[in-house]
Design a protein around this motif. Sequence first.
Motif, mmCIF file in Angstrom:
data_model
loop_
_atom_site.group_PDB
_atom_site.id
_atom_site.type_symbol
_atom_site.label_atom_id
_atom_site.label_comp_id
_atom_site.label_asym_id
_atom_site.label_seq_id
_atom_site.Cartn_x
_atom_site.Cartn_y
_atom_site.Cartn_z
ATOM 1 N N MET A 253 -36.196 59.880 72.400
ATOM 2 C CA MET A 253 -35.776 58.756 73.303
ATOM 3 C C MET A 253 -36.666 58.621 73.786
ATOM 4 O O MET A 253 -38.241 59.167 74.050
ATOM 5 N N PHE A 254 -36.900 57.338 74.372
ATOM 6 C CA PHE A 254 -37.954 57.137 75.673
ATOM 7 C C PHE A 254 -37.653 57.064 77.288
ATOM 8 O O PHE A 254 -36.726 56.643 77.648
ATOM 9 N N THR A 255 -38.273 57.897 77.551
ATOM 10 C CA THR A 255 -37.754 58.172 79.062
ATOM 11 C C THR A 255 -39.258 57.478 80.234
ATOM 12 O O THR A 255 -40.312 57.381 79.643
ATOM 13 N N PHE A 256 -38.239 57.125 81.383
ATOM 14 C CA PHE A 256 -39.298 56.553 82.446
ATOM 15 C C PHE A 256 -38.438 57.182 83.657
ATOM 16 O O PHE A 256 -38.166 56.978 83.429
ATOM 17 N N ILE A 257 -39.838 56.929 84.571
ATOM 18 C CA ILE A 257 -39.290 57.324 85.689
ATOM 19 C C ILE A 257 -39.378 56.171 86.430
ATOM 20 O O ILE A 257 -40.236 54.749 86.367
ATOM 21 N N TYR A 258 -37.787 56.131 87.775
ATOM 22 C CA TYR A 258 -37.679 55.005 88.496
ATOM 23 C C TYR A 258 -38.838 53.760 88.906
ATOM 24 O O TYR A 258 -39.601 54.748 89.345
ATOM 25 N N SER A 259 -38.545 52.322 89.087
ATOM 26 C CA SER A 259 -39.961 52.147 89.573
ATOM 27 C C SER A 259 -38.833 51.051 89.826
ATOM 28 O O SER A 259 -38.073 50.060 89.704
ATOM 29 N N LYS A 260 -39.010 51.431 91.457
ATOM 30 C CA LYS A 260 -38.670 50.509 91.976
ATOM 31 C C LYS A 260 -39.039 48.577 92.412
ATOM 32 O O LYS A 260 -40.261 47.898 91.660
ATOM 33 N N ARG A 261 -38.066 47.096 91.478
ATOM 34 C CA ARG A 261 -38.204 46.103 91.581
ATOM 35 C C ARG A 261 -37.467 45.152 92.290
ATOM 36 O O ARG A 261 -36.373 45.254 92.674
ATOM 37 N N VAL A 262 -38.821 44.292 93.334
ATOM 38 C CA VAL A 262 -38.358 43.550 94.297
ATOM 39 C C VAL A 262 -37.518 42.392 93.579
ATOM 40 O O VAL A 262 -37.686 42.274 92.272
ATOM 41 N N GLY A 263 -36.355 42.837 94.683
ATOM 42 C CA GLY A 263 -35.579 41.484 94.276
ATOM 43 C C GLY A 263 -34.158 42.210 93.564
ATOM 44 O O GLY A 263 -32.989 41.618 93.602
ATOM 45 N N THR A 264 -33.848 43.556 92.546
ATOM 46 C CA THR A 264 -32.852 44.301 92.430
ATOM 47 C C THR A 264 -32.362 45.014 93.237
ATOM 48 O O THR A 264 -32.143 45.734 94.788
ATOM 49 N N PRO A 265 -30.882 45.279 93.082
ATOM 50 C CA PRO A 265 -30.247 45.762 93.722
ATOM 51 C C PRO A 265 -30.723 47.574 94.286
ATOM 52 O O PRO A 265 -30.319 47.682 95.891
ATOM 53 N N ALA A 266 -30.873 47.981 93.304
ATOM 54 C CA ALA A 266 -31.931 49.262 93.843
ATOM 55 C C ALA A 266 -32.324 49.675 94.641
ATOM 56 O O ALA A 266 -33.176 50.492 95.276
ATOM 57 N N ALA A 267 -33.668 48.527 94.778
ATOM 58 C CA ALA A 267 -34.485 48.348 95.458
ATOM 59 C C ALA A 267 -33.946 48.653 96.841
ATOM 60 O O ALA A 267 -35.253 49.489 97.910
ATOM 61 N N TYR B 295 -30.571 47.993 88.782
ATOM 62 C CA TYR B 295 -32.934 49.093 88.504
ATOM 63 C C TYR B 295 -33.418 47.639 87.833
ATOM 64 O O TYR B 295 -34.781 48.154 88.106
ATOM 65 N N CYS B 296 -32.427 46.576 87.039
ATOM 66 C CA CYS B 296 -33.483 45.648 86.046
ATOM 67 C C CYS B 296 -34.093 44.414 86.321
ATOM 68 O O CYS B 296 -33.593 43.845 87.200
ATOM 69 N N ILE B 297 -35.399 43.995 86.188
ATOM 70 C CA ILE B 297 -35.686 42.675 86.568
ATOM 71 C C ILE B 297 -35.359 41.810 85.596
ATOM 72 O O ILE B 297 -35.439 40.448 85.719
ATOM 73 N N VAL B 298 -35.214 41.997 84.513
ATOM 74 C CA VAL B 298 -35.273 41.202 83.290
ATOM 75 C C VAL B 298 -33.767 40.366 83.850
ATOM 76 O O VAL B 298 -34.300 38.666 83.227
ATOM 77 N N PRO B 299 -33.123 40.427 83.838
ATOM 78 C CA PRO B 299 -31.646 38.944 83.800
ATOM 79 C C PRO B 299 -32.135 38.080 84.901
ATOM 80 O O PRO B 299 -32.235 36.949 84.712
ATOM 81 N N TYR B 300 -33.433 38.298 86.447
ATOM 82 C CA TYR B 300 -33.810 37.498 86.994
ATOM 83 C C TYR B 300 -35.142 36.846 86.587
ATOM 84 O O TYR B 300 -35.699 35.467 86.819
ATOM 85 N N VAL B 301 -35.522 37.200 86.131
ATOM 86 C CA VAL B 301 -36.712 37.015 85.033
ATOM 87 C C VAL B 301 -37.032 36.092 83.854
ATOM 88 O O VAL B 301 -37.451 35.069 83.216
ATOM 89 N N ARG B 302 -35.681 36.189 83.041
ATOM 90 C CA ARG B 302 -35.434 36.071 81.302
ATOM 91 C C ARG B 302 -34.215 35.587 81.684
ATOM 92 O O ARG B 302 -34.001 34.180 80.505
#
Length: 470
Positions: free
Chosen positions: A362-376, A194-201
């Motif tokens: 707990m830090f809770t988040f609703i899933y957010s679709k990130r362009v370019g990630t497999p979950a998208a 779900y995460c964009i971090v590895p692509y941008v950092r």
Amino acid sequence: MPIERKVIEAEKIEAQRAICAEIFERVAADGQRPLAMVDTYGCQQNEADSEKLRGYLAEMGYGFTMDEFQADVVVINTCAVREHAEMRVLGNVGALTHAKKARPGQIVAVCGCMVQQAHMADKIKRSYPVVDLVFGPHELWRFPELLRSVMEKHKRVFAIDKDEAVAEGIPLRRDGKVKAWLSIMYGCNNFCTYCIVPYVRGRERSRRPEDVVAEAKALVAAGYKDITLLGQNVNSYGKDLDCGVDFADLIRQINDIPGDFLIRFMTSHPKDATEKLFKTMAECEKCAHHIHLPVQSGSDRILKRMNRHYDRAKYLEEVAVARRYMPDLVITTDIIVGFPDETEEDFAETLSLCEAVRYDAMFTFIYSKRVGTPAATMPDPYTREQKQVHFDQLTELANRISGEKHREYEGKTVRVLVDGETGKEEYNLSSRTNGGRLVHLRGDKSLIGQFIDVRITASNTWALYGEVQE
Ligand code: 5AD
Ligand code: SF4
């Protein structure tokens, strides 16, 4: 096998600082101190990056403001983790048009994770003419050069490179005198789907332990009392180095620095949380008994689809081991609700895991679709409204448990570090326990920066309230 790791040579950073001196001459020429505004979105890593931007800006002679109508340079340091943050950034960048009209010559820069994505950099190029400079996280070390280029050429500059490196020696301007962020590594190798971090950092790059320890020593010498070691995945620290120092060893080295201070760290990945780490935390008297250990989901099916590399049983076992070493350990977590195809049963597993662990927060988040990630591209039959129902249910559970845990503190005396003023009359000071719980107090502001004993007299879901013990 240590991987090839690019380091920006000290001379290159010196050259950037020379440019700062050059800009200083230029902007100070009219006798008035210029002002800069640095606005930060997202995580602590971004906060730490903004301290570097401010460090450079301070060397250029800028003072600081949070009023864009007063600023000669505006820097927006962005986040890409969720769509909501991106929308806020774009709205605020668009609104800068008014400030720029009122202040001709103002330079607007947008940097950070959001603009490292090509589609976002393009969007800014096409639709946000107010922006003069765009640069990604890998270009931060050459911010002075990029800014000078805008000043000299009066042309827009876009610098989005993929070249990942570790840069030492960038000047830092930290806010506050009690708590400090200390980046120990950059990037992430995990590719959670779900995460964009590895692509941008980019990939994980650890700083050398001697550089980290030297910075920690300087912080202690400057009087900082609370040092948070930062990385997207701190407990995989050192895997890319060839010196045999892992994260637990690094904690020990920092613990050996003489002085009265606390060591914190975030974020830890459950797949890399070893018994050695928990043992080290328990043995090092300066290490806070707090771990932020994002579980993301309690369902094995979803954890697999998230590519998290652990299952529910392994996670629960880790928590048990950690608590064996530190019965008073504060455990916090991140959870994503509504990952593609998360069913009622999956969500029920998350609820039951939270009941089992009893997180302090707990830090809770609703899933957010990130362009370019497999979950998208994963099928997702559930609506936003259905996800919101689960989100509300989880928030209610989190609040109940956190409130119950807070109530257990009432009547107890705890040691806290006073870290600032609240601006409120009744409880004018804020402080944190060793585990990071927020405690509001009444007392003289000379207590800021001191460790003191406090008796907890009241609590609610979010905070504790206490009296200073003489
Ligand atoms: N949608 C929602 N939450 C996300 N996070 C990361 N990526 C996403 C996403 N696409 C959350 C994770 C992570 C925290 C920093 O942000 O829970 O731990
Ligand atoms: Fe994103 Fe996973 Fe890396 Fe955290 S560990 S930054 S959630 S990819």
